[in-house]
Motif scaffolding. Structure first.
Motif, PDB file in Angstrom:
ATOM      1  N   LEU A 136       0.813  -1.219   0.000  1.00 46.31           N
ATOM      2  CA  LEU A 136       0.000   0.000   0.000  1.00 46.31           C
ATOM      3  C   LEU A 136       0.848   1.271   0.000  1.00 46.31           C
ATOM      4  N   VAL A 137       2.144   1.094   0.207  1.00 44.29           N
ATOM      5  CA  VAL A 137       3.022   2.262   0.322  1.00 44.29           C
ATOM      6  C   VAL A 137       3.597   2.596  -1.057  1.00 44.29           C
ATOM      7  N   TYR A 138       3.596   3.893  -1.394  1.00 44.05           N
ATOM      8  CA  TYR A 138       4.115   4.314  -2.692  1.00 44.05           C
ATOM      9  C   TYR A 138       5.646   4.403  -2.665  1.00 44.05           C
ATOM     10  N   GLU A 139       6.219   4.211  -3.861  1.00 46.66           N
ATOM     11  CA  GLU A 139       7.657   4.445  -3.974  1.00 46.66           C
ATOM     12  C   GLU A 139       7.902   5.947  -3.917  1.00 46.66           C
ATOM     13  N   ARG A 140       8.862   6.321  -3.167  1.00 47.75           N
ATOM     14  CA  ARG A 140       9.181   7.735  -3.005  1.00 47.75           C
ATOM     15  C   ARG A 140      10.698   7.869  -2.982  1.00 47.75           C
ATOM     16  N   SER A 141      11.193   9.115  -3.165  1.00 51.05           N
ATOM     17  CA  SER A 141      12.647   9.266  -3.066  1.00 51.05           C
ATOM     18  C   SER A 141      13.055  10.052  -1.812  1.00 51.05           C
ATOM     19  N   HIS A 142      12.237  11.031  -1.416  1.00 50.56           N
ATOM     20  CA  HIS A 142      12.518  11.839  -0.221  1.00 50.56           C
ATOM     21  C   HIS A 142      13.950  12.361  -0.200  1.00 50.56           C
ATOM     22  N   GLN A 143      14.408  12.770  -1.389  1.00 49.66           N
ATOM     23  CA  GLN A 143      15.823  13.128  -1.498  1.00 49.66           C
ATOM     24  C   GLN A 143      16.238  14.292  -0.603  1.00 49.66           C
ATOM     25  N   GLY A 144      15.459  15.370  -0.683  1.00 47.84           N
ATOM     26  CA  GLY A 144      15.803  16.558   0.089  1.00 47.84           C
ATOM     27  C   GLY A 144      15.845  16.266   1.579  1.00 47.84           C
ATOM     28  N   TRP A 145      14.869  15.495   2.006  1.00 50.58           N
ATOM     29  CA  TRP A 145      14.751  15.142   3.428  1.00 50.58           C
ATOM     30  C   TRP A 145      15.928  14.281   3.865  1.00 50.58           C
ATOM     31  N   LEU A 146      16.302  13.302   3.038  1.00 52.83           N
ATOM     32  CA  LEU A 146      17.440  12.449   3.381  1.00 52.83           C
ATOM     33  C   LEU A 146      18.738  13.265   3.445  1.00 52.83           C
ATOM     34  N   LYS A 147      18.806  14.292   2.608  1.00 54.18           N
ATOM     35  CA  LYS A 147      19.989  15.164   2.627  1.00 54.18           C
ATOM     36  C   LYS A 147      20.140  15.868   3.981  1.00 54.18           C
ATOM     37  N   GLU A 148      19.004  16.173   4.579  1.00 55.22           N
ATOM     38  CA  GLU A 148      19.078  16.831   5.895  1.00 55.22           C
ATOM     39  C   GLU A 148      19.765  15.926   6.923  1.00 55.22           C
ATOM     40  N   PHE A 149      19.475  14.622   6.839  1.00 55.28           N
ATOM     41  CA  PHE A 149      20.149  13.677   7.741  1.00 55.28           C
ATOM     42  C   PHE A 149      21.648  13.659   7.466  1.00 55.28           C
ATOM     43  N   GLU A 150      21.965  13.607   6.155  1.00 51.29           N
ATOM     44  CA  GLU A 150      23.385  13.579   5.775  1.00 51.29           C
ATOM     45  C   GLU A 150      24.130  14.786   6.330  1.00 51.29           C
ATOM     46  N   ALA A 151      23.483  15.944   6.207  1.00 54.68           N
ATOM     47  CA  ALA A 151      24.143  17.169   6.650  1.00 54.68           C
ATOM     48  C   ALA A 151      24.428  17.127   8.146  1.00 54.68           C
ATOM     49  N   LEU A 152      23.430  16.719   8.923  1.00 51.62           N
ATOM     50  CA  LEU A 152      23.631  16.695  10.378  1.00 51.62           C
ATOM     51  C   LEU A 152      24.586  15.586  10.791  1.00 51.62           C
ATOM     52  N   THR A 153      24.554  14.471  10.072  1.00 51.59           N
ATOM     53  CA  THR A 153      25.510  13.400  10.355  1.00 51.59           C
ATOM     54  C   THR A 153      26.925  13.918  10.122  1.00 51.59           C
ATOM     55  N   GLY A 154      27.068  14.737   9.078  1.00 53.35           N
ATOM     56  CA  GLY A 154      28.368  15.352   8.801  1.00 53.35           C
ATOM     57  C   GLY A 154      28.839  16.213   9.964  1.00 53.35           C
ATOM     58  N   VAL A 155      27.920  16.959  10.547  1.00 48.75           N
ATOM     59  CA  VAL A 155      28.267  17.800  11.704  1.00 48.75           C
ATOM     60  C   VAL A 155      28.777  16.921  12.849  1.00 48.75           C
ATOM     61  N   GLU A 156      28.044  15.832  13.113  1.00 53.26           N
ATOM     62  CA  GLU A 156      28.446  14.938  14.207  1.00 53.26           C
ATOM     63  C   GLU A 156      29.789  14.279  13.893  1.00 53.26           C
ATOM     64  N   GLN A 157      29.966  13.943  12.622  1.00 52.77           N
ATOM     65  CA  GLN A 157      31.216  13.316  12.195  1.00 52.77           C
ATOM     66  C   GLN A 157      32.406  14.217  12.537  1.00 52.77           C
ATOM     67  N   THR A 158      32.272  15.480  12.198  1.00 50.35           N
ATOM     68  CA  THR A 158      33.377  16.412  12.430  1.00 50.35           C
ATOM     69  C   THR A 158      33.564  16.706  13.916  1.00 50.35           C
ATOM     70  N   LYS A 159      32.460  16.960  14.588  1.00 52.43           N
ATOM     71  CA  LYS A 159      32.589  17.446  15.964  1.00 52.43           C
ATOM     72  C   LYS A 159      32.806  16.340  16.986  1.00 52.43           C
ATOM     73  N   VAL A 160      32.315  15.121  16.704  1.00 53.13           N
ATOM     74  CA  VAL A 160      32.388  14.064  17.713  1.00 53.13           C
ATOM     75  C   VAL A 160      33.092  12.808  17.198  1.00 53.13           C
ATOM     76  N   ILE A 161      32.562  12.259  16.099  1.00 52.34           N
ATOM     77  CA  ILE A 161      32.955  10.902  15.709  1.00 52.34           C
ATOM     78  C   ILE A 161      34.429  10.816  15.324  1.00 52.34           C
ATOM     79  N   GLU A 162      34.871  11.786  14.522  1.00 54.38           N
ATOM     80  CA  GLU A 162      36.246  11.758  14.064  1.00 54.38           C
ATOM     81  C   GLU A 162      37.210  11.688  15.254  1.00 54.38           C
ATOM     82  N   HIS A 163      36.953  12.525  16.216  1.00 55.21           N
ATOM     83  CA  HIS A 163      37.813  12.567  17.395  1.00 55.21           C
ATOM     84  C   HIS A 163      37.714  11.285  18.218  1.00 55.21           C
ATOM     85  N   ASP A 164      36.478  10.732  18.302  1.00 57.47           N
ATOM     86  CA  ASP A 164      36.282   9.497  19.078  1.00 57.47           C
ATOM     87  C   ASP A 164      37.017   8.318  18.446  1.00 57.47           C
ATOM     88  N   LEU A 165      36.931   8.212  17.114  1.00 59.77           N
ATOM     89  CA  LEU A 165      37.447   7.011  16.450  1.00 59.77           C
ATOM     90  C   LEU A 165      38.918   7.109  16.072  1.00 59.77           C
TER      91      LEU A 165
END
Lengths: 575, 167
Positions: free
Chosen positions: A346-375
């Motif tokens: 019942l669910v339509y195929e969708r791309s939600h590209q712009g929305w997924l980009k928002e996750f990528e952007a914030l993940t990038g912030v966490e990567q720089t500020k936290v993850i890189e230093h942790d790992l």
């Protein structure tokens, strides 16, 4: 028996046997081949019967009843089967309580058998008598005291059925000693249905259609998933759903490994020490799709500021979870495998590209500020994150991760790569320190072909350290990593952040863990230099048998991101 | 807003189920105003009637938690206006103090009470009604010296037809 049930015809013909013997025959009828326990006076007849069934039912003698039940939990979580525990009356039974409570809140199927004083002694304060039925009542899905041997098969068939059906959970059967000795005509009939109990609510297709309409109309949908996906064996359906509609999906602590960590739609872990993007964007999504999760306070932060802008769809098997913490606009009750199967077409195929980009952007912030230093820190003491990173590199995400509770748990679950389901074993709801070591033992015995890595803090390790003895005796090849910061790290972090650095009773002077392990015949090594890490992990993994690697990490390192208590998920701090 | 809700819980008759039910209330720091248990119209199915003062949001969750118990078949909640309910009260009074004048006749007539037993030194009066009504009679009798007083838990049946079918 008072609990009206539908039973299958007897598995075998009736035969004359003792109550204790019937317990073992019932186990075999339920296909139980491994149990954990500790003997004592009131359970001795069952242990005597066990002696005659050693070929069919392996019993693992732990060093404490708490160890036995956590081992059974680890076994149950990694195999999907019911974990079985044996203990004696009194202290044997009370020592199970923490594990029972842990299994209850984390929906782990267990059958616990406790011995009880003879029925003529009930209520007399007899030696090792405790009313374990009353004590365990709020922490069990069901419990029952058997005082006559003839009640045993019906009590046990109901126990196994209740433990594994619907929202699974722990069941306790208390058996008086005289009932274990008593002779009777045994026949085992499996339980198929209980009159007063509806394990799986019937699926309402209208609810599924409403959910599909809302998902199809969503501009910014977010899926939040929990252990229900794993318990419901719905990993494939779940993946199909999110892939078809390109839905970003974030996991609870216990949902981890239901979806491979490197799946492009996996946007991280939710909650207090989860990832930045899913926490922040929870408060920006327009439709929140919760699947097999229960909106724990560690996931939601301040409920008054949790996803208020979003319409909420809640898939769950337990009607009591609907509207408990978060009001659902649409509730889909039922087994999530079945619900998702109905939903996907019942669910339509969708791309939600712009929305997924928002996750990528914030993940990038966490990567720089936290993850890189942790790992990949370049100076200072070894970080917990780089240890996990090194393990990831060398196990390629194929290991089962078992964790205890605290900083190391958050770091390990944040950074471990999971490739297959049922690979993340931790104490989520109850937060039981001491869970890890015995749970790792149980997990290893459950899936001996898989690498099982126990990541533990120096505090939790010492809560059930005696289970090194069980690991030694069973030769279970558990790899143990102690992330030692000589502090009860998570409490210390809170003291630093919220109690002006008053480190009240959190610093620990620790023994030589490697020497202790050696005493138990377990090889090990202790390191504190970054340059030694890679080789040390390699040695641990290539070692034939169990191994203990102690890593001295930064004493006052903190875990970030963090949603402080009382804050909203979107107020998550990166430092 | 907090108000009185009557919970009706239909269950198997099992040792310790009352414990399981009350622990669900205890856990939420709820006090039980009144409690009663008896076999229902269906043989073998027991009915607990529990009165608690709480909010509607809370009572909705309570009912789901109660229904989640393996031995519980159904749990429902009602406000006072949705049910017909009664409590029974027994009063033990000194025969001497109350037998003067036409007091006994007055109290029986005015209160719709009845005398269950008369002994040479005391008598037992019974009254059924809502709590306020049995309380009113207690207040009336107090000046004459009440030797013993006991009030039962609430029993309650629901007004809507058919609501409890299929249990």
């Amino acid at each position: 028996m008072y609990l009206e049930a539908t039973l299958t015809p007897p598995v075998k013909e009736t035969m004359r046997t003792s109550g204790a013997d019937a317990v073992l025959r019932s186990f075999i009828a339920e296909e139980v081949d491994l149990i954990f326990g500790y003997p004592g006076g009131a359970i001795m007849p069952v242990y005597d019967a066990l002696y005659h069934y050693q070929e069919q039912v392996r019993h693992v003698l732990t060093r404490h009843e708490q160890g036995a039940i956590h081992a059974a939990q680890g076994y149950a979580r990694v195999t999907g089967k019911v974990g079985v525990v044996l203990a004696t009356s009194g202290p044997g039974a009370t020592n199970l309580i923490t594990g029972i409570a842990d299994a209850m809140i984390d929906s782990t199927p267990l059958v616990c058998i406790t011995g009880q004083v003879g029925s003529h002694l009930l209520g007399t304060d007899a030696f090792q008598e405790i009313d374990i039925i009353s004590i365990s009542m709020p922490a069990t899905k069901w419990n029952y005291q058997v005082t006559k041997a003839e009640q045993l098969p019906e009590a046990l068939s109901r126990a196994f059925y209740i433990a594994r059906s619907g929202r699974s959970g722990p069941v306790l059967i208390d058996i008086t000693k005289d009932a274990q000795f008593e002779m009777f005509d045994f026949a085992y009939r499996k339980c198929k249905q209980i009159r007063s109990y509806t394990p799986v609510p019937a699926l309402n297709l209208k609810q599924v259609e409403d959910a599909a309409d809302l998902i199809n109309s969503a501009k910014k949908p977010l899926v939040v998933f929990g252990q229900g996906v794993i318990l419901g064996n719905a990993e494939n359906e779940f993946k199909q759903l999110i892939e078809k509609a390109n839905l970003p999906a974030a996991s609870t602590l216990l949902g981890l490994s239901a979806l491979p960590s490197d799946h492009p739609l996996h946007v991280g872990m939710l909650g207090m020490h989860g990832n930045y993007a899913p926490n922040v964007l929870t408060n920006e999504c327009d439709v929140l799709i919760a699947i097999g999760m229960r909106f724990d306070d560690r996931v939601t932060g301040d409920l008054n500021r949790y996803a208020k802008q979003a319409k909420v769809i809640h898939f769950d098997i337990d009607p009591a979870e609907i509207n408990k913490n978060v009001q659902a606009d649409i509730a889909v009750l039922g087994d999530c495998k079945e619900s998702l199967q109905a939903l996907i077409p019942l669910v339509y195929e969708r791309s939600h590209q712009g929305w997924l980009k928002e996750f990528e952007a914030l993940t990038g912030v966490e990567q720089t500020k936290v993850i890189e230093h942790d790992l990949r820190p370049t100076s200072g003491p070894i970080s917990m994150g780089e240890v996990i990173h090194q393990v990831n590199l060398q196990t390629d995400g194929n290991a089962v991760l078992v964790t205890d509770v605290g900083q190391h748990q958050m770091v390990a679950t944040r950074y471990t790569h999971f490739k297959q389901s049922k690979s993340n074993i931790t104490s989520g709801g109850l937060g039981t320190m001491g869970f890890c070591l015995p749970a790792a033992l149980g997990a290893k015995l459950g899936v001996p072909e898989r690498e099982v890595i126990a990541v533990i803090g120096d505090g939790g390790f010492q809560m059930t350290i005696q289970e090194l003895g069980t690991i030694f005796q069973t030769k279970a090849a558990v790899k143990i990593i102690i992330l030692n910061n000589s502090f009860l790290g998570m409490v210390r972090q809170w003291q630093q952040l919220f109690f002006d650095k008053r480190y009240s009773s959190t610093e620990m002077e620790n023994p030589d863990f490697v020497a202790i392990a050696k005493g138990y015949g377990i090889d090990g090594k202790s390191i504190s230099e970054r340059d030694d890490l890679k080789t040390a992990v390699m040695e641990m993994l290539s070692h034939n048998g169990s191994y203990l690697l102690e890593v001295h990490v930064g004493k006052e390192d903190n875990v970030f991101p963090m949603v402080p208590t009382g804050a909203s998920v979107s107020e998550i701090r990166l430092e | 807003m907090k108000q009185a809700y009557t919970l009706s819980i239909f269950s198997e008759n099992s040792v310790g189920l009352l414990n399981r039910i009350t622990s669900i209330l205890t856990r939420r720091h709820l006090n039980i105003d009144s409690i009663n248990s008896s076999e229902s119209e269906s043989s073998g199915i027991y009915r607990f009637t529990i009165v608690v003062k709480t909010t509607e949001a809370q009572v909705k969750k309570l009912v789901l938690q109660l229904e989640k118990q393996v031995e519980v078949m159904k749990a429902v909640y009602h406000t006072d206006s949705d049910t017909v309910f009664q409590e029974i009260a027994l009063y033990k009074i000194s025969t001497r103090s109350i037998s003067e004048g036409n007091l006994v006749e007055k109290l029986i007539r005015d209160n719709n009470a009845r005398i269950l037993s008369v002994e040479s030194d005391f008598m037992i009066i019974e009254k059924t009604g809502h709590k306020e009504e049995t309380q009113e009679l207690l207040d009336f009798l107090s000046p004459y010296g009440v030797l013993e007083f006991v009030r039962s838990g609430r029993v309650s049946v629901t007004k809507p037809m058919g609501e409890l079918e299929g249990i």
